[in-house]
Write an enzyme that holds these catalytic residues in place. Structure first.
Site, PDB file in Angstrom:
ATOM      1  N   LEU A 197       0.820  -1.213   0.000  1.00 44.12           N
ATOM      2  CA  LEU A 197       0.000   0.000   0.000  1.00 44.12           C
ATOM      3  C   LEU A 197       0.857   1.268   0.000  1.00 44.12           C
ATOM      4  O   LEU A 197       0.320   2.376  -0.020  1.00 44.12           O
ATOM      5  CB  LEU A 197      -0.914   0.007   1.231  1.00 44.12           C
ATOM      6  CG  LEU A 197      -1.985  -1.081   1.303  1.00 44.12           C
ATOM      7  CD1 LEU A 197      -2.639  -1.090   2.683  1.00 44.12           C
ATOM      8  CD2 LEU A 197      -3.031  -0.880   0.217  1.00 44.12           C
ATOM      9  N   LYS A 219      15.023  -6.481   4.642  1.00 41.85           N
ATOM     10  CA  LYS A 219      15.284  -5.516   5.709  1.00 41.85           C
ATOM     11  C   LYS A 219      16.667  -5.704   6.336  1.00 41.85           C
ATOM     12  O   LYS A 219      17.347  -4.716   6.636  1.00 41.85           O
ATOM     13  CB  LYS A 219      14.201  -5.604   6.785  1.00 41.85           C
ATOM     14  CG  LYS A 219      12.835  -5.080   6.341  1.00 41.85           C
ATOM     15  CD  LYS A 219      11.864  -5.102   7.503  1.00 41.85           C
ATOM     16  CE  LYS A 219      10.532  -4.488   7.118  1.00 41.85           C
ATOM     17  NZ  LYS A 219       9.606  -4.414   8.278  1.00 41.85           N
TER      18      LYS A 219
END
Length: 272
Positions: A15, A65
């Site tokens: 998103l 990450k």
């Protein structure tokens, strides 16, 4: 127009472009924000191509990450604690800065939802990457104690040690405090429609039960917490928006509007 992106694999569900486009509009600036599907073994090369093509900053999601953290020249305290970064920025000198904004996103959303973290007793469920990313900001918010309950005690003990704070304590179900004002579920159990291992007693005096997972309906954890006495139950959609806002501020120096974005995404979730 400055270029930004989110890297991940998979990435189609992200998103982030919607969120950052709305942020930019609220701040009256223009930017380009795209999704980049990086090969699992090709994140570093994809990142370098992005910056060479004029990229300024990016978000990073799974499974990159930890690699984003390792590639950076500078890391903020939250990234150091988590050994993972979700936000990167390359400055004019070419220095790559890494940040973990998950924790500040959580703290900001908890505060917005009415939690009083200063001097609070907090229980954190889980000891994975999501948990590691929120410890430092919770400490900075002034929590009195941060107890970590995890199925494997040794993993929680690693976080306790790495935190460098006597306020962070790895515990077992037998050594729970008599009350917690805030209970945070950092596990992914709700994604499978299951509960983390949590005694019902922790919700007796709980003001807010917070699940980092979000969806169109309350999660299993939220329903369980409500049933057993938690005053309020909150999902992680606000955390998603707030961690993105922190990244946006790092890149642009501007503070975006977040309430309208969260409301829009909640409505979107209902229809998707």
């Amino acid at each position: 127009m400055k270029k930004y992106a989110v890297f991940g694999n998979p990435i189609a569900q992200s998103l982030s472009p919607t969120i950052h486009t709305m942020f930019a509009k609220s701040c009256g600036i223009e930017l380009e924000y795209t999704k980049i599907l990086a090969p699992v073994d090709g994140f570093a090369a994809s990142l370098e191509s992005f910056f060479e093509d004029g990229g300024v900053g990016c978000n990073v999601t799974m499974p990159f990450k930890e690699e984003a953290f390792s590639l950076a020249d500078y890391r903020n305290a939250a990234a150091d604690m988590a050994k993972a970064a979700n936000t990167l920025k390359r400055d004019e000198s070419g220095t790559l800065h890494a940040y973990n904004t998950d924790g500040i996103g959580l703290v900001t959303d908890l505060t917005a939802k009415g939690a009083k973290l200063d001097r609070a007793n907090v229980l954190l469920l889980g000891a994975g990457g999501a948990a590691k990313g929120v410890v430092q900001p919770l400490l900075e918010a002034g929590v009195k104690t941060l107890h970590i309950l995890n199925r494997t005690l040794s993993k929680a003990q690693v976080i306790e040690k790495d935190s460098g704070s006597d306020r962070v304590v790895a515990i077992t179900a037998e050594s729970l405090a008599p009350d917690y004002e805030v209970v945070i579920n950092s596990t992914s159990a709700s994604l499978q429609g299951t509960l983390p291992e949590v005694p019902v007693s922790v919700f007796k005096h709980c003001n807010i039960a917070y699940d980092m997972v979000y969806g169109s309906e309350p999660t299993v954890f939220m329903e369980f917490a409500k049933e057993h006495g938690a005053t309020a139950q909150v999902d992680g959609l606000g955390m998603l928006v707030q961690q993105a806002a922190a990244a946006f501020t790092i890149w642009t120096g501007k503070q975006p509007e977040t309430q309208d974005v969260e409301h829009y995404l909640r409505e979107l979730k209902k229809t998707s």
